[in-house]
Write a protein that holds these residues in place. Sequence first.
Motif, PDB file in Angstrom:
ATOM      1  N   GLU A   1       0.703  -1.336  -0.025  1.00 18.22           N
ATOM      2  CA  GLU A   1       0.226   0.035  -0.094  1.00 18.22           C
ATOM      3  C   GLU A   1       0.885   1.360   0.098  1.00 18.22           C
ATOM      4  O   GLU A   1       0.515   2.220  -0.733  1.00 18.22           O
ATOM      5  CB  GLU A   1      -0.840  -0.104   1.385  1.00 18.22           C
ATOM      6  N   LYS A   2       2.070   1.172   0.623  1.00 16.87           N
ATOM      7  CA  LYS A   2       2.886   2.411   0.680  1.00 16.87           C
ATOM      8  C   LYS A   2       3.311   2.926  -0.815  1.00 16.87           C
ATOM      9  O   LYS A   2       3.603   3.887  -0.821  1.00 16.87           O
ATOM     10  CB  LYS A   2       4.014   2.131   1.691  1.00 16.87           C
ATOM     11  N   ASN A   3       3.615   1.605  -1.476  1.00 18.36           N
ATOM     12  CA  ASN A   3       4.345   2.096  -2.743  1.00 18.36           C
ATOM     13  C   ASN A   3       3.342   2.015  -4.009  1.00 18.36           C
ATOM     14  O   ASN A   3       3.785   2.017  -5.125  1.00 18.36           O
ATOM     15  CB  ASN A   3       5.251   0.788  -3.038  1.00 18.36           C
ATOM     16  N   LEU A   4       1.906   2.053  -3.536  1.00 15.89           N
ATOM     17  CA  LEU A   4       0.920   1.938  -4.737  1.00 15.89           C
ATOM     18  C   LEU A   4       1.124   3.308  -5.388  1.00 15.89           C
ATOM     19  O   LEU A   4       1.178   3.344  -6.617  1.00 15.89           O
ATOM     20  CB  LEU A   4      -0.463   1.744  -4.171  1.00 15.89           C
ATOM     21  N   GLN A   5       1.235   4.356  -4.789  1.00 17.99           N
ATOM     22  CA  GLN A   5       1.257   5.769  -5.262  1.00 17.99           C
ATOM     23  C   GLN A   5       2.600   6.028  -6.151  1.00 17.99           C
ATOM     24  O   GLN A   5       2.472   6.819  -7.223  1.00 17.99           O
ATOM     25  CB  GLN A   5       1.137   6.790  -4.329  1.00 17.99           C
ATOM     26  N   TYR A   6       3.478   5.424  -5.748  1.00 18.66           N
ATOM     27  CA  TYR A   6       5.081   5.416  -6.216  1.00 18.66           C
ATOM     28  C   TYR A   6       4.932   4.829  -7.570  1.00 18.66           C
ATOM     29  O   TYR A   6       5.405   5.272  -8.660  1.00 18.66           O
ATOM     30  CB  TYR A   6       6.055   4.979  -5.330  1.00 18.66           C
ATOM     31  N   ARG A   7       4.202   3.411  -7.571  1.00 14.87           N
ATOM     32  CA  ARG A   7       4.410   2.931  -8.822  1.00 14.87           C
ATOM     33  C   ARG A   7       3.129   3.180  -9.844  1.00 14.87           C
ATOM     34  O   ARG A   7       3.357   3.137 -11.034  1.00 14.87           O
ATOM     35  CB  ARG A   7       4.137   1.348  -8.649  1.00 14.87           C
ATOM     36  N   TYR A   8       2.135   3.510  -9.106  1.00 17.02           N
ATOM     37  CA  TYR A   8       0.801   3.701  -9.997  1.00 17.02           C
ATOM     38  C   TYR A   8       0.326   4.810  -9.634  1.00 17.02           C
ATOM     39  O   TYR A   8      -0.714   5.047  -8.681  1.00 17.02           O
ATOM     40  CB  TYR A   8      -0.346   2.802 -10.003  1.00 17.02           C
TER      41      TYR A   8
ATOM     42  N   VAL B   1      -5.349  -2.604 -11.479  1.00 20.45           N
ATOM     43  CA  VAL B   1      -4.350  -2.752 -10.774  1.00 20.45           C
ATOM     44  C   VAL B   1      -4.527  -3.116  -9.258  1.00 20.45           C
ATOM     45  O   VAL B   1      -4.166  -4.018  -8.799  1.00 20.45           O
ATOM     46  CB  VAL B   1      -3.496  -1.284 -10.567  1.00 20.45           C
ATOM     47  N   LYS B   2      -5.779  -2.556  -8.898  1.00 17.35           N
ATOM     48  CA  LYS B   2      -6.304  -3.140  -7.852  1.00 17.35           C
ATOM     49  C   LYS B   2      -6.841  -4.659  -7.543  1.00 17.35           C
ATOM     50  O   LYS B   2      -6.325  -5.253  -6.613  1.00 17.35           O
ATOM     51  CB  LYS B   2      -7.532  -2.114  -7.228  1.00 17.35           C
ATOM     52  N   ALA B   3      -7.245  -5.046  -8.536  1.00 18.32           N
ATOM     53  CA  ALA B   3      -8.000  -6.387  -8.592  1.00 18.32           C
ATOM     54  C   ALA B   3      -6.735  -7.287  -8.748  1.00 18.32           C
ATOM     55  O   ALA B   3      -6.728  -8.306  -8.085  1.00 18.32           O
ATOM     56  CB  ALA B   3      -8.645  -6.481  -9.715  1.00 18.32           C
ATOM     57  N   ARG B   4      -5.643  -6.752  -9.462  1.00 18.68           N
ATOM     58  CA  ARG B   4      -4.186  -7.908  -9.619  1.00 18.68           C
ATOM     59  C   ARG B   4      -3.456  -7.922  -8.260  1.00 18.68           C
ATOM     60  O   ARG B   4      -3.296  -8.726  -7.773  1.00 18.68           O
ATOM     61  CB  ARG B   4      -3.454  -7.200 -10.568  1.00 18.68           C
TER      62      ARG B   4
ATOM     63  N   ILE C   1       3.161  -7.594  -6.940  1.00 14.28           N
ATOM     64  CA  ILE C   1       3.774  -7.515  -5.651  1.00 14.28           C
ATOM     65  C   ILE C   1       5.153  -7.044  -5.588  1.00 14.28           C
ATOM     66  O   ILE C   1       5.760  -6.256  -4.820  1.00 14.28           O
ATOM     67  CB  ILE C   1       3.335  -8.607  -4.941  1.00 14.28           C
ATOM     68  N   ALA C   2       5.980  -7.843  -6.441  1.00 15.37           N
ATOM     69  CA  ALA C   2       7.153  -7.812  -6.610  1.00 15.37           C
ATOM     70  C   ALA C   2       7.699  -6.428  -7.282  1.00 15.37           C
ATOM     71  O   ALA C   2       8.721  -5.680  -6.649  1.00 15.37           O
ATOM     72  CB  ALA C   2       7.925  -8.771  -7.431  1.00 15.37           C
ATOM     73  N   TYR C   3       6.688  -5.861  -8.059  1.00 16.20           N
ATOM     74  CA  TYR C   3       7.183  -4.489  -8.536  1.00 16.20           C
ATOM     75  C   TYR C   3       6.744  -3.445  -7.501  1.00 16.20           C
ATOM     76  O   TYR C   3       7.656  -2.368  -7.407  1.00 16.20           O
ATOM     77  CB  TYR C   3       5.994  -4.511  -9.713  1.00 16.20           C
ATOM     78  N   LEU C   4       5.716  -3.845  -6.685  1.00 15.21           N
ATOM     79  CA  LEU C   4       5.614  -2.880  -5.581  1.00 15.21           C
ATOM     80  C   LEU C   4       6.559  -2.803  -4.545  1.00 15.21           C
ATOM     81  O   LEU C   4       6.716  -1.566  -4.037  1.00 15.21           O
ATOM     82  CB  LEU C   4       4.147  -3.251  -5.030  1.00 15.21           C
ATOM     83  N   LEU C   5       7.080  -3.922  -4.312  1.00 16.14           N
ATOM     84  CA  LEU C   5       8.328  -3.883  -3.343  1.00 16.14           C
ATOM     85  C   LEU C   5       9.416  -3.662  -3.815  1.00 16.14           C
ATOM     86  O   LEU C   5      10.386  -3.596  -3.266  1.00 16.14           O
ATOM     87  CB  LEU C   5       8.048  -5.326  -2.799  1.00 16.14           C
TER      88      LEU C   5
ATOM     89  N   ILE D   1       1.283  -5.131 -15.454  1.00 16.41           N
ATOM     90  CA  ILE D   1       0.224  -4.659 -16.040  1.00 16.41           C
ATOM     91  C   ILE D   1       0.515  -4.133 -17.417  1.00 16.41           C
ATOM     92  O   ILE D   1      -0.403  -4.287 -18.392  1.00 16.41           O
ATOM     93  CB  ILE D   1      -0.538  -3.552 -15.094  1.00 16.41           C
ATOM     94  N   GLU D   2       1.564  -3.273 -17.579  1.00 16.22           N
ATOM     95  CA  GLU D   2       1.815  -2.534 -18.875  1.00 16.22           C
ATOM     96  C   GLU D   2       2.156  -3.595 -20.034  1.00 16.22           C
ATOM     97  O   GLU D   2       1.727  -3.622 -20.905  1.00 16.22           O
ATOM     98  CB  GLU D   2       2.890  -1.549 -18.792  1.00 16.22           C
ATOM     99  N   LEU D   3       2.863  -4.644 -19.334  1.00 17.73           N
ATOM    100  CA  LEU D   3       3.540  -5.544 -20.390  1.00 17.73           C
ATOM    101  C   LEU D   3       2.526  -6.911 -20.580  1.00 17.73           C
ATOM    102  O   LEU D   3       2.993  -7.708 -21.116  1.00 17.73           O
ATOM    103  CB  LEU D   3       4.633  -6.013 -20.043  1.00 17.73           C
ATOM    104  N   ASP D   4       1.260  -6.965 -19.898  1.00 16.28           N
ATOM    105  CA  ASP D   4       0.594  -7.897 -19.675  1.00 16.28           C
ATOM    106  C   ASP D   4       1.249  -9.400 -19.480  1.00 16.28           C
ATOM    107  O   ASP D   4       0.946 -10.212 -20.052  1.00 16.28           O
ATOM    108  CB  ASP D   4      -0.136  -8.052 -21.165  1.00 16.28           C
ATOM    109  N   LEU D   5       1.671  -9.308 -18.357  1.00 14.90           N
ATOM    110  CA  LEU D   5       2.495 -10.598 -17.839  1.00 14.90           C
ATOM    111  C   LEU D   5       1.651 -11.339 -16.997  1.00 14.90           C
ATOM    112  O   LEU D   5       1.057 -10.873 -15.987  1.00 14.90           O
ATOM    113  CB  LEU D   5       3.680 -10.157 -17.129  1.00 14.90           C
ATOM    114  N   TYR D   6       1.669 -12.539 -16.872  1.00 14.19           N
ATOM    115  CA  TYR D   6       0.638 -13.495 -16.168  1.00 14.19           C
ATOM    116  C   TYR D   6       1.436 -13.783 -14.831  1.00 14.19           C
ATOM    117  O   TYR D   6       2.602 -14.633 -14.720  1.00 14.19           O
ATOM    118  CB  TYR D   6       0.324 -14.734 -16.855  1.00 14.19           C
ATOM    119  N   PHE D   7       0.809 -13.595 -13.460  1.00 17.33           N
ATOM    120  CA  PHE D   7       1.294 -13.840 -12.356  1.00 17.33           C
ATOM    121  C   PHE D   7       1.583 -15.463 -11.990  1.00 17.33           C
ATOM    122  O   PHE D   7       2.308 -15.896 -11.453  1.00 17.33           O
ATOM    123  CB  PHE D   7       0.302 -13.226 -11.317  1.00 17.33           C
ATOM    124  N   GLU D   8       0.712 -16.247 -12.914  1.00 17.85           N
ATOM    125  CA  GLU D   8       0.618 -17.790 -12.747  1.00 17.85           C
ATOM    126  C   GLU D   8       1.976 -18.233 -13.106  1.00 17.85           C
ATOM    127  O   GLU D   8       2.293 -19.387 -12.704  1.00 17.85           O
ATOM    128  CB  GLU D   8      -0.610 -18.299 -13.351  1.00 17.85           C
ATOM    129  N   ARG D   9       2.620 -17.538 -14.139  1.00 18.40           N
ATOM    130  CA  ARG D   9       3.806 -18.156 -14.501  1.00 18.40           C
ATOM    131  C   ARG D   9       4.989 -18.035 -13.168  1.00 18.40           C
ATOM    132  O   ARG D   9       5.939 -19.123 -13.233  1.00 18.40           O
ATOM    133  CB  ARG D   9       4.493 -17.266 -15.634  1.00 18.40           C
TER     134      ARG D   9
END
Length: 362
Positions: free
Chosen positions: A255-262, A269-272, A317-321, A329-337
């Motif tokens: 939550e701290k880094n949401l504004q920094y990244r987005y 983004v919220k749903a992801r 989450i790794a992006y936010l941390l 999100i921008e590159l449409d990458l799947y977390f499931e990988r």
Amino acid sequence: MLLNCHTYYSFCYGTFSVERLLNEVQSKGYNEFVLTDINNTSACLETIRLAKEKSLKALAGIDFRNNAQQQYVGIARNNEGFRELNEHLSRHLHEGIPFDPVAPEFNHAYIVYPQSAYKGWALRDHEFIGIDIKDLVQWPFLRARNQPGKVVALHTVSFGGQLHYNAHRLLRAIDANTLLSKLGREQQALGSEIMLPKDELYAAYRAFPFIIDNTERLLKNCSIDFTYGKLTNKNKKHFRPEGENDMEFLKQECEKNLQYRYPDLSDEVKARVEKELAVIEKMQFASYFLINWDIVRYAREKNYYYVGRGSGANSIIAYLLRITDVDPIELDLYFERFINENRTNAPDFDIDFSWTDRDDIT
């Protein structure tokens, strides 16, 4: 009765694969044995794991040798003994020190000296003299005859049959960098280092029942086991002391880094974020994310450059941390990988550091 079995991890000496050795043990009627590769423990974990599947009791040890000359055999009484033996082996190999004829003190391991190497010194509680079948005819003349409680059977198993023995001799010639015709007797095993049927091995020692009893008692006092599986024993269980709600701490850092990244936070983004956090919580990987977050946080404090890459870059989450700088999100990458509920092995972050900073990070 099998205290000294080798696989082909006894490099340039043994010829058994792990699977072949286990099949040999089972087919010859045994239900327990000790794997004691020469100056090596590479096969131990795999052997113990596969032995369970065959309902065999596999124990671990090391055949300590200077070149081909056996000094003594170490047998781990438990996991702590396995550690002691490995530390002893590592120190000698790394420093290039030959093994002394007399082993150091071990608190959780047995030592068996071949009778040919035993020169009559006082044996400690954990030390024994190993008698091979070929030694029995000399029993009345051996030093060991005065210490019947300290004598065990030491029949070495290195190969199976004549074909394997021929391969063994070729390996020894390669190791000695000599012609097969010039290979010395002291550089190779005896052709008798095969696995005898259990009844035959016991029959060889029948006239010396105390040797059988001592050997069986030693085996009974040993037990070693490991927890297997890619999701076990890999990471610290918790990031915060006593696991003080790692998951809540992870959510707060995101939550701290949401504004920094987005700066323009979207519903996507919220749903992801919510989806990934739910999977991370279910699979109990919060501490893993926080451990890596702590590493890169330290790197930034020290002004170390780093790159987070690989499938971990598929995680928002790794992006936010700030473990990675890739926006999934921008590159449409799947977390499931990176992580999904059907994946059987643990995830791993690939984080590169400069060689100038790597030691400090480690």
